[in-house]
Design a protein around this motif. Structure first.
Motif, short mmCIF file in Angstrom:
data_model
loop_
_atom_site.label_atom_id
_atom_site.label_comp_id
_atom_site.label_asym_id
_atom_site.label_seq_id
_atom_site.Cartn_x
_atom_site.Cartn_y
_atom_site.Cartn_z
N ALA A 261 94.37 54.83 71.85
CA ALA A 261 94.86 55.67 70.76
C ALA A 261 94.53 57.12 71.10
N SER A 262 95.38 58.03 70.66
CA SER A 262 95.09 59.45 70.89
C SER A 262 93.96 59.89 69.96
N PRO A 263 93.09 60.80 70.39
CA PRO A 263 91.91 61.18 69.61
C PRO A 263 92.23 62.24 68.55
N ASP A 264 93.13 61.93 67.64
CA ASP A 264 93.48 62.90 66.59
C ASP A 264 93.54 62.24 65.22
N GLY A 265 92.75 61.22 65.03
CA GLY A 265 92.69 60.55 63.73
C GLY A 265 91.33 59.93 63.54
N PRO A 266 91.09 59.23 62.44
CA PRO A 266 89.79 58.59 62.21
C PRO A 266 89.47 57.59 63.32
N GLU A 267 88.21 57.57 63.74
CA GLU A 267 87.80 56.74 64.87
C GLU A 267 88.00 55.26 64.60
N LYS A 268 87.63 54.78 63.39
CA LYS A 268 87.78 53.35 63.08
C LYS A 268 89.24 52.94 63.07
N PHE A 269 90.07 53.80 62.50
CA PHE A 269 91.51 53.52 62.46
C PHE A 269 92.05 53.43 63.89
N ASN A 270 91.61 54.35 64.74
CA ASN A 270 92.10 54.36 66.12
C ASN A 270 91.63 53.13 66.91
N ASP A 271 90.45 52.63 66.57
CA ASP A 271 89.98 51.42 67.24
C ASP A 271 90.91 50.25 66.95
N LYS A 272 91.28 50.11 65.67
CA LYS A 272 92.19 49.03 65.29
C LYS A 272 93.57 49.24 65.90
N LEU A 273 94.00 50.49 65.91
CA LEU A 273 95.32 50.81 66.46
C LEU A 273 95.39 50.49 67.95
N SER A 274 94.33 50.82 68.71
CA SER A 274 94.34 50.54 70.15
C SER A 274 94.37 49.04 70.39
N LYS A 275 93.70 48.26 69.53
CA LYS A 275 93.72 46.81 69.68
C LYS A 275 95.13 46.27 69.43
N ALA A 276 95.78 46.80 68.40
CA ALA A 276 97.15 46.35 68.09
C ALA A 276 98.09 46.70 69.23
N ARG A 277 97.89 47.84 69.84
CA ARG A 277 98.75 48.25 70.95
C ARG A 277 98.51 47.36 72.18
#
Length: 577
Positions: A261-277
């Motif tokens: 995930a790009s580092p421009d949002g909440p860290e926890k949200f980005n962790d979930k997003l990277s997993k989904a990707r």
């Protein structure tokens, strides 16, 4: 210095021998007190030169005030001879510019003689040949005198010396000469310069890892793969590479999907997003490679700060150094993001150029390619097969210890690859097989492409091996202690050399500096033919002929060629009687 003889032995003739050369009639009266010594007693090769100092002490009332003596040193060997510079001595009443030997006080003179080395000198004699000149009688011009009998040439001998038969003249001159030393100590030639030389490393790898990767990009905050993005990722090319590797039985492939995930949002949200990707990317790749039989790993990596830094470094953003400085100051992802957003002047550039590239699942094929086995490499070399330059270098450095085979391997490599390492390592191998001239040429070729410390050292040593001491000195300033020690040995400073040499080379230096105990210690664990031979030399110098014979026998059993060397070696002369 040990006294070799008295000059009376060279002028022993009775007064009748000099009736035709008046000024020499009385020069034999005090002959018992004339002394002659040679140092070294056995001539020694140093730096391509054979040299000696001959010291003569003339007693009081010996040298006729009107006499002139010309002494020429000559090294005589089978097939020829080499004359050195002549030395002239005159009585006190001679009106010339030679060295004066005063009759009343006598005199002491040292004649330094030297000759360029010729291998034929290993078995040779150092002679002195004298010519006399008197103001009266038949010796008004320089006349050869027989230093073994004191006689001047007979009419028949004079005719030979004046004739055109060069062989007869040489034979008679040799007969008239006084031998003061026998043979040449050539231990300096036995220094193993090849053992001091350094090879340049190969970069051979048994397993080569090749990485092929592509990115599936996503919209902001999305993990949905679109057809457009699949096409942009060029998945067909990725699959083509996978299929190609599947046909190579030396290739082992590992497929992985990495979600970011790009580092421009909440860290926890980005962790979930990277997993989904990573999961959506995995589905795409699994479908793409469904017939490959390969396992596909998937993992999530959260915010991609490393990727962010890499893209910023490569970008043309005006304030990129400031951004990179912020990254280095803060460890907290939240603080990093906050500080970068505060740089409003650059944040829009980041949003447009950098961040979109980080919203991705990266598809990676890490392929390990197994190289040729040792047996396959050597078979390819011997059968003229294809080898990379690294494989050639590896074969010569690791797969054989035979210098002759190393030369063959690297010669083959040099015909295909103009690589400094090939020429350097070839030079080392050529030195070890004794082809010193070819080795120097190889190092010189390498030096046109490289200026490494290994080459500097090897050029110094190669020039020493070829007796080019002046050229070798050009590389001395940057040389290591070992190379400088070799330089000292080549110049005859064996005590200095021995301090920074090891093993066989140290033993050579120690023998030459007469430290026989140290020399034996240096080669105590060396069981080679050369070490046995050197032990034989040491034993002769110690007067232990029984040990010398045993060591020489051992040496020649290991290397029969050493028997030929021993037959001509002045250091083993006592064994050859």
């Amino acid at each position: 210095m040990k006294k070799l003889m008295k000059l009376s032995m060279v002028l022993v003739a009775a007064s009748l021998a000099f009736t035709s050369c008046n000024c020499f009639k009385k020069m034999a009266k005090n002959r018992d007190d004339v002394q002659l010594t040679v140092a070294p007693e056995i001539l020694t090769l140093n730096n391509g030169i054979v040299a000696a100092d001959i010291n003569v002490t003339f007693p009081v009332k010996y040298f006729n005030a009107k006499a002139v003596v010309k002494v020429t040193p000559v090294i005589v060997f089978e097939g020829g001879e080499v004359a050195g510079a002549a030395h002239f001595f005159q009585g006190s009443k001679v009106d010339d510019n030679y060295t004066v030997i005063d009759k009343k006080n006598g005199g002491n003179v040292t004649m330094h003689v030297e000759f360029p080395y010729d291998p034929r000198m290993d078995q040779s004699e150092l002679q002195l040949r004298a010519e006399i000149k008197c103001p009266g009688g038949k010796c008004k011009e320089f006349t050869l005198v027989n230093l073994n009998t004191g006689a001047i040439p007979s009419k028949e001998e004079a005719a030979v010396l004046a004739g055109n038969d060069e062989a007869a003249k040489a034979a008679l001159a040799k007969e008239f000469g006084l031998t003061v030393a026998y043979g040449v100590n050539t231990l300096q030639k036995d220094l193993k310069y090849g053992d001091l030389m350094e090879q340049m490393d190969n970069n051979f790898k048994r397993i080569t890892t090749v990485v092929d990767k592509t990115d599936l990009l996503y919209k902001i905050n999305s993990s949905v793969v679109t057809k457009k993005n699949e096409k942009a990722a060029n998945l067909d090319a990725f699959k083509e590479n996978v299929d190609k590797n599947l046909t190579n039985d030396r290739a082992t492939q590992n497929i992985a999907v990495k979600g970011y995930a790009s580092p421009d949002g909440p860290e926890k949200f980005n962790d979930k997003l990277s997993k989904a990707r990573s999961e959506s990317g995995h589905k795409v790749v699994a479908k793409l490679l469904k017939d490959s039989g390969l396992d596909i790993d998937a993992a999530a990596y959260g915010e991609d700060w490393d990727g962010f830094k890499e893209l910023v470094e490569k970008s043309n953003i005006k304030d990129k150094n400031l951004i990179l400085q912020v990254l280095s100051l803060y460890n907290s992802p939240a603080e990093r993001e906050s500080e970068i957003k505060n740089m409003s002047a650059v944040f829009n550039e980041l949003k447009e150029e950098i961040l979109p590239e980080l919203r991705r699942s990266q598809i990676v094929n890490t392929t390990d390619l197994q190289g040729k086995t040792d047996e396959e490499i050597m078979a390819a070399y011997r059968n003229g097969g294809e080898l990379s330059v690294e494989e050639y270098l590896f074969a010569a450095q690791v797969l054989t210890e035979d210098p002759a085979e190393q030369v063959a391997i690297l010669t083959a490599a040099s015909k295909k690859y103009n690589d400094a390492r090939v020429w350097n390592n070839l030079g080392v191998a050529q030195t070890k097989v004794g082809d010193k001239a070819a080795a120097l040429k190889s190092f010189e070729k390498a030096a046109k492409m490289d200026s490494s410390k290994e080459l500097n050292k090897n050029l110094l040593l190669a020039n020493l091996a070829n007796c080019n001491t002046a050229e070798a000195k050009k590389y001395a300033a940057a040389a290591d202690a070992e190379a400088k020690a070799a330089m000292a040995a080549a110049e005859g400073d064996y005590k200095t050399a021995a301090k920074n040499l090891e093993g066989y080379n140290a033993a050579i230096a120690l023998v030459q500096s007469n430290d026989l105990a140290g020399a034996k210690k240096a080669i105590a664990k060396d069981n080679s033919a050369d070490a046995d031979y050197l032990r034989a030399v040491i034993a002769v110098k110690e007067g232990d002929m029984k040990t010398a014979e045993a060591q020489l026998k051992s040496a020649t059993s290991k290397n029969p060629e050493l028997a030929k060397k021993a037959a001509k070696d002045v250091n083993l002369k006592a064994l050859n009687k």
